[in-house]
Motif scaffolding. Structure first.
Motif, mmCIF file in Angstrom:
data_model
loop_
_atom_site.group_PDB
_atom_site.id
_atom_site.type_symbol
_atom_site.label_atom_id
_atom_site.label_comp_id
_atom_site.label_asym_id
_atom_site.label_seq_id
_atom_site.Cartn_x
_atom_site.Cartn_y
_atom_site.Cartn_z
ATOM 1 N N ASP A 1 17.062 9.878 64.496
ATOM 2 C CA ASP A 1 18.026 10.961 64.704
ATOM 3 C C ASP A 1 18.804 10.758 65.998
ATOM 4 O OD1 ASP A 1 17.374 12.235 62.369
ATOM 5 O OD2 ASP A 1 16.048 13.719 63.290
ATOM 6 N N SER A 2 18.110 10.319 67.041
ATOM 7 C CA SER A 2 18.791 10.077 68.313
ATOM 8 C C SER A 2 19.841 8.974 68.174
ATOM 9 C CB SER A 2 17.775 9.692 69.395
ATOM 10 O OG SER A 2 16.872 10.751 69.639
ATOM 11 N N ARG A 3 19.466 7.922 67.461
ATOM 12 C CA ARG A 3 20.421 6.823 67.272
ATOM 13 C C ARG A 3 21.594 7.260 66.396
ATOM 14 N NH1 ARG A 3 18.841 1.962 69.167
ATOM 15 N NH2 ARG A 3 16.639 1.717 69.728
ATOM 16 N N ARG A 4 21.346 8.176 65.485
ATOM 17 C CA ARG A 4 22.429 8.670 64.637
ATOM 18 C C ARG A 4 23.455 9.441 65.471
ATOM 19 N NH1 ARG A 4 26.387 8.164 61.621
ATOM 20 N NH2 ARG A 4 26.971 9.962 60.341
ATOM 21 N N VAL A 5 22.986 10.207 66.440
ATOM 22 C CA VAL A 5 23.917 10.922 67.321
ATOM 23 C C VAL A 5 24.742 9.916 68.125
ATOM 24 C CG1 VAL A 5 24.142 12.590 69.187
ATOM 25 C CG2 VAL A 5 22.381 12.915 67.459
ATOM 26 N N VAL A 6 24.095 8.850 68.582
ATOM 27 C CA VAL A 6 24.823 7.791 69.301
ATOM 28 C C VAL A 6 25.898 7.186 68.405
ATOM 29 C CG1 VAL A 6 24.620 5.524 70.394
ATOM 30 C CG2 VAL A 6 22.892 7.274 70.834
ATOM 31 N N GLU A 7 25.566 6.960 67.136
ATOM 32 C CA GLU A 7 26.545 6.392 66.199
ATOM 33 C C GLU A 7 27.732 7.321 65.995
ATOM 34 O OE1 GLU A 7 24.385 5.595 62.652
ATOM 35 O OE2 GLU A 7 23.175 3.989 63.529
ATOM 36 N N ILE A 8 27.457 8.633 65.909
ATOM 37 C CA ILE A 8 28.544 9.604 65.761
ATOM 38 C C ILE A 8 29.470 9.542 66.976
ATOM 39 C CG2 ILE A 8 29.082 12.079 65.693
ATOM 40 C CD1 ILE A 8 26.490 12.440 64.054
ATOM 41 N N CYS A 9 28.876 9.519 68.167
ATOM 42 C CA CYS A 9 29.670 9.445 69.395
ATOM 43 C C CYS A 9 30.510 8.172 69.435
ATOM 44 C CB CYS A 9 28.763 9.500 70.620
ATOM 45 S SG CYS A 9 27.826 11.035 70.786
ATOM 46 N N THR A 10 29.898 7.046 69.061
ATOM 47 C CA THR A 10 30.616 5.773 69.075
ATOM 48 C C THR A 10 31.770 5.788 68.090
ATOM 49 O OG1 THR A 10 28.549 4.638 69.649
ATOM 50 C CG2 THR A 10 30.358 3.282 68.839
ATOM 51 N N GLN A 11 31.516 6.327 66.902
ATOM 52 C CA GLN A 11 32.547 6.358 65.859
ATOM 53 C C GLN A 11 33.780 7.125 66.321
ATOM 54 O OE1 GLN A 11 31.245 8.406 62.338
ATOM 55 N NE2 GLN A 11 33.300 8.562 61.491
ATOM 56 N N TYR A 12 33.588 8.322 66.843
ATOM 57 C CA TYR A 12 34.733 9.125 67.249
ATOM 58 C C TYR A 12 35.371 8.584 68.522
ATOM 59 C CZ TYR A 12 33.880 12.540 63.607
ATOM 60 O OH TYR A 12 33.749 13.151 62.389
ATOM 61 N N ALA A 13 34.576 7.971 69.397
ATOM 62 C CA ALA A 13 35.140 7.363 70.603
ATOM 63 C C ALA A 13 36.089 6.222 70.233
ATOM 64 C CB ALA A 13 34.028 6.851 71.507
ATOM 65 N N GLN A 14 35.682 5.396 69.288
ATOM 66 C CA GLN A 14 36.531 4.270 68.896
ATOM 67 C C GLN A 14 37.764 4.730 68.131
ATOM 68 O OE1 GLN A 14 33.975 1.453 66.853
ATOM 69 N NE2 GLN A 14 33.351 0.509 68.779
ATOM 70 N N GLN A 15 37.598 5.716 67.247
ATOM 71 C CA GLN A 15 38.750 6.226 66.509
ATOM 72 C C GLN A 15 39.772 6.848 67.457
ATOM 73 O OE1 GLN A 15 37.311 8.961 63.547
ATOM 74 N NE2 GLN A 15 36.431 7.371 62.245
ATOM 75 N N GLY A 16 39.287 7.709 68.358
ATOM 76 C CA GLY A 16 40.196 8.347 69.306
ATOM 77 C C GLY A 16 40.867 7.343 70.209
ATOM 78 N N MET A 17 40.105 6.401 70.720
ATOM 79 C CA MET A 17 40.668 5.400 71.626
ATOM 80 C C MET A 17 41.722 4.547 70.930
ATOM 81 S SD MET A 17 40.611 1.962 72.537
ATOM 82 C CE MET A 17 39.112 1.285 71.876
ATOM 83 N N LEU A 18 41.492 4.137 69.689
ATOM 84 C CA LEU A 18 42.446 3.282 68.982
ATOM 85 C C LEU A 18 43.773 4.000 68.766
ATOM 86 C CD1 LEU A 18 43.032 0.631 67.557
ATOM 87 C CD2 LEU A 18 42.105 1.619 65.464
ATOM 88 N N LEU A 19 43.718 5.244 68.332
ATOM 89 C CA LEU A 19 44.957 5.995 68.109
ATOM 90 C C LEU A 19 45.728 6.174 69.412
ATOM 91 C CD1 LEU A 19 43.635 8.726 65.630
ATOM 92 C CD2 LEU A 19 45.108 6.788 65.077
ATOM 93 N N ILE A 20 45.015 6.491 70.484
ATOM 94 C CA ILE A 20 45.673 6.682 71.777
ATOM 95 C C ILE A 20 46.260 5.369 72.273
ATOM 96 C CG2 ILE A 20 45.228 7.179 74.212
ATOM 97 C CD1 ILE A 20 43.160 9.272 73.221
ATOM 98 N N PHE A 21 45.492 4.299 72.168
ATOM 99 C CA PHE A 21 45.948 2.997 72.643
ATOM 100 C C PHE A 21 47.224 2.566 71.923
ATOM 101 C CE2 PHE A 21 46.071 -1.622 72.178
ATOM 102 C CZ PHE A 21 46.010 -2.038 73.489
ATOM 103 N N LEU A 22 47.247 2.704 70.603
ATOM 104 C CA LEU A 22 48.419 2.269 69.840
ATOM 105 C C LEU A 22 49.627 3.142 70.143
ATOM 106 C CD1 LEU A 22 46.748 1.413 66.416
ATOM 107 C CD2 LEU A 22 47.608 -0.180 68.131
ATOM 108 N N ALA A 23 49.417 4.439 70.314
ATOM 109 C CA ALA A 23 50.529 5.320 70.671
ATOM 110 C C ALA A 23 51.126 4.907 72.015
ATOM 111 C CB ALA A 23 50.066 6.771 70.702
#
Length: 861
Positions: A619-641
């Motif tokens: 469960d702890s690792r799953r929370v880490v995965e959720i954080c990583t997923q949204y961090a990468q999605q948010g960062m990619l959109l911001i970077f490209l903009a």
């Protein structure tokens, strides 16, 4: 067709002769200093690893490191994809448009990979050091003495800071000393591109990750009335991982880039603005010799401060953890100032008109800023400051609403004092630049501003050290709680037998929390220093564009267009503010969406029954995965903009783009200061309630938690990421605007404007996507994808808001239970709630249901 800084040719550094010593010899000595700095950092690393620690704490620390490692591996793969994208752009620009040889293109690409790899390597090293230090700090607290609880995080920070600065400087010295002069420009620009790419991605993604995890863990304290680091909370490990991802990886990569890009900017200025090759060589040797000397200054200051702290606090039962950090910053500043004057006199004392004294004084303005800014930040963020105490006081009666308002007061007022301080020091540098420096160079004021940024960074090892102090202290507190060491059978006998430690449990926990407050304060002090460096240093890089457009300031018609009377320049100034405000919203939106998903998962999977001791590792690792997923999605959109906006605005009109760069620097400076210090005030207001007032679990504590969750993305996501965004935009803009001018001069103006329009549409799409593709969707079983919540859920939400507003307890309202979108008539039908008198003992007025037992037992508003 140009090529910008990649075409720069270094002067022969052997032309610089200092008292019969060749300039290259001095730089070789500087390389030895860098090697010594690396050795010091790694020896400190080994010493930290050998410190005693109980296995229960070590297991937690290694679990944190394993999740950090998994995060970094994913980020590394992601960075390589971004690097491939940037490599394609580099190839198109330098090979197809500019016409560089294959070898020169390969140099730019190769050094971009080296720069990105350097950012990634120091980030990894920082995480490994911090995860060694967190468990050792937690264990050291058991003795009940504050000195080791302070010294271990600071040793870890100095290790990271010294390795980071030494590695960066060593790489740049290798380019200066060993590589051919005609390829050095390509090496520097490639190196800077790679550093900027790595810092932008790691800083933005790390900031999003850490605050998703932090908010997810913090809100459980309110929802379930549990401790901050309750082992049963699956979000705690992710929070610890985030402390490293956001507060160690991000600053390390950011500091590495800031130090490198500022150096590239100064090298560029000297070659463009100083006409005499021998003076060019002398100034370059001087700049990098001073940099090496300031590493020595930081090391000496650390040794002096450590001896003083050891003598005063080694056996002390109590200490103010902020005091030795403050003294370290000031001793470093003074030591660096002495060395600046000494080295500058030694290298440039033979130059006419007291040039050495003027240059040394200008750098001193920046070095003083590196000490003054932390002092000012403490006024607004320290647990002892009046602004933080005011935030706590306002929360007593006004709850989270007034808590948030008081934090915003602190942030806004800090903008005035820090801004005026930076302007004052830059003003002094400007006045000195008017005292005859124009006989040596063009635009001496710009060089003065670059040297102020250089002075900011002179204290680099210590700036990074006090910043890295924070994640270690934060993690140490978590490691202590997660280890459940107090519950280990026979633990007191084991500790005495194996470690000669008689644990003082309550005092240990209190010291760790108090030290975390000091860590929060000094994390806050480093942020304005880095953003200030980005802004001041950006002026030096912008100068390169101006020199190119104005034919080294000889074309007076072009110079006149750097004016508010030139409409595109004014429009660029207005545009920059729009982008800064969008970026702030987009980065917080990524945190909001990710935190919503993390909270939903934690609430659905947390087990608080008596048989449950800790959350499952899965469960702890799953929370880490959720954080990583949204961090990468948010960062990619911001970077490209940001990337497409930079290209588009550079193609619109060159003076429009200069105005845009100036604007994002100024707007970014004040937005970052406001957000960082408001967040720091909220964070430490919560710490005051926990440590000084001992009021965990109360309504006051809940109010400060809400303020802290607002401040989290302010201080650790948006504000800190503005630094690499400003530098990334400026650096890539240098290349893009020269390409646009070259194409225009060849009769391709229509093509340039078409490209500007196409790229602008692309950037607008990613700006749009940064919200509409990051909306909260189906985060839990209580909500539905893109549908309004059912009426009962909506009414319950409104019920809670109303009860907060009037201060009553939480009565249950009747509702229809109809699963349909809520409308105005439904809202109007909800009765107003009346405050419940605790001592009335009577039933509630007709039309409302009975309140819970807790409501009748508590006093009203």
């Amino acid at each position: 067709m140009g090529g910008g800084e990649a075409n720069l040719i270094l002067p022969d550094l052997s032309l610089a002769s200092i008292h019969g010593i060749a300039g290259t010899t001095l730089l070789l000595l500087g390389m030895l200093v860098c090697v010594a700095g690396l050795i010091f950092g790694f020896l400190t690393f080994v010493r930290l690893r050998s410190l005693p620690v109980h296995k229960s704490m070590l297991e937690v620390a290694e679990l944190i490191y394993s999740t950090c490692k998994a995060y970094l591996v994913k980020q590394g793969k992601f960075l390589l994809l971004l690097w491939v994208f940037i490599t394609v752009i580099i190839f198109i620009y330098y090979k197809l448009l500019v016409g560089f040889t294959w070898g020169k293109v390969a140099i730019v690409i190769g050094f971009s990979l080296l720069g990105m790899g350097g950012s990634f390597a120091v980030a990894w090293f920082g995480i490994r050091v911090n995860t060694f230090a967190n468990a050792r700090t937690a264990f050291a607290s058991l003795k009940g003495r504050p000195y080791p609880v302070h010294v271990i995080p600071l040793q870890a920070g100095m290790s990271i800071g010294t390795v980071l600065i030494s590695l960066e400087l060593l790489m740049m010295l290798v380019i200066l000393v060993f590589l051919p002069a005609d390829v050095a420009g390509a090496c520097f620009i490639g190196f800077a591109i790679g550093e900027s790419l790595g810092a932008s991605a790691l800083r933005i993604a790390g900031g999003i990750f850490t605050k998703i995890a932090d908010i997810g863990a913090d809100l459980m304290k309110i929802v379930f009335k549990i401790d901050e680091d309750d082992p049963r909370n699956p979000g705690v490990i992710a929070d610890c991982t985030g402390d490293n991802a956001g507060d160690s990886v991000g600053p390390s990569a950011d500091g590495f880039e800031t130090y490198g890009v500022t150096g590239v900017a100064l090298v560029t200025f000297v070659i463009l603005a100083v006409p005499d090759p021998s003076l060019q060589a002398l100034i370059l040797v001087w700049i990098f010799t001073v940099r090496a000397a300031m590493i020595i200054g930081a090391a000496l200051a650390y040794a002096i401060n450590a001896a003083w702290v050891r003598g005063k606090y080694r056996e002390a039962p109590r200490m103010n953890f902020e005091t030795p950090l403050t003294s370290l910053v000031w001793i470093t500043s003074l030591m660096c100032i002495v060395l600046i004057y000494a080295v500058t006199w030694f290298v440039m004392g033979d130059q006419p008109d007291l040039l050495w004294a003027k240059l040394a004084t200008i750098i001193t303005c920046g070095t003083l800023a590196g000490a003054l800014i932390p002092e000012l930040v403490k006024v607004f963020t320290s647990t002892k400051s009046h602004f933080v105490r005011e935030t706590v006081k306002s929360s007593r009666e006004g709850g989270s609403s007034l808590n948030i308002l008081s934090g915003m007061v602190a942030g806004n007022m800090s903008g005035y004092w820090l801004g005026m301080t930076i302007v004052g020091l830059m003003g002094i540098a400007f006045l000195i630049s008017t005292m005859g420096l124009d006989q040596f160079m063009a635009a001496p004021a710009v060089f003065a501003f670059g040297l102020v940024a250089f002075g900011f960074l002179g204290m680099g090892p210590v700036t990074i050290a006090v910043d890295s102090y924070g994640p270690v202290t934060d993690n140490a507190q978590s490691v202590y709680e997660l280890s459940r060491i107090e519950a280990v059978p026979g633990i007191e006998g084991e500790l005495m037998q194996e470690y000669s430690v008689n644990p003082i449990w309550d005092k240990a926990k209190l010291m760790l929390e108090d030290n975390d407050g000091a860590g929060n304060t000094f994390k806050a002090t480093a942020k304005p220093v880095l953003i200030g460096t980005a802004v001041v240093g950006a002026t030096t890089m912008i100068f390169s564009i101006i020199m190119s457009l104005t034919n080294a300031l000889q074309n007076q018609e072009a110079v006149a267009q750097l004016s508010l009377l030139h409409a595109p320049f004014l429009l660029g100034l207005i545009t920059g503010g729009a982008v800064i405000y969008w970026f702030s919203g987009a980065s917080i939106q990524a945190v909001t969406t990710g935190a919503n998903r993390a909270v939903a998962f934690i609430k659905d999977n947390i087990h608080l029954d008596e048989s449950s001791e800790r959350a499952s590792e899965s469960d702890s690792r799953r929370v880490v995965e959720i954080c990583t997923q949204y961090a990468q999605q948010g960062m990619l959109l911001i970077f490209l903009a940001v990337f497409f906006a930079t290209l588009s605005f550079a193609f619109v009109e060159p003076y429009f783009f200069i105005g845009y760069l100036i604007s994002i620097a100024i707007f970014g400076l004040y937005q970052a200061i406001f957000m960082a210090n408001a967040g720091g005030a909220w964070d430490n207001a919560k710490k005051v309630v926990e440590v000084d007032l001992h009021m965990k679990g109360t309504e006051l504590h809940d109010a400060t938690i809400v303020g802290d969750t607002v401040g989290d993305p302010f201080k650790d996501t948006s504000s800190v990421a503005l630094n690499p965004i400003i530098k990334f935009t400026t650096l890539f803009g240098l290349l893009a605007v020269e390409l646009a001018v070259s194409l225009t001069n060849q009769g391709q103006a229509r093509l340039v404007h078409i490209l500007a329009g196409v790229l602008f549409v692309a950037s607008v799409y990613f700006v749009w996507a940064s919200f509409y593709r990051m909306r909260i969707r189906g985060a839990s079983k209580d909500s539905m994808n893109d549908h309004e919540p059912p009426v009962d859920t909506a009414i319950r939400g409104i019920r809670n808001v109303k009860s907060l507003v009037i201060g009553s307890s939480s009565p249950t309202l009747p509702y229809s239970g109809v699963d349909a979108p809520i409308d105005a008539s439904t809202l109007d039908a909800i009765p107003d709630l009346e405050p419940v008198e605790a001592d009335s003992g009577s039933s509630i007025s007709e039309g409302e249901t009975e309140t819970s037992s807790n409501a009748s037992e508590s006093k009203g508003a």
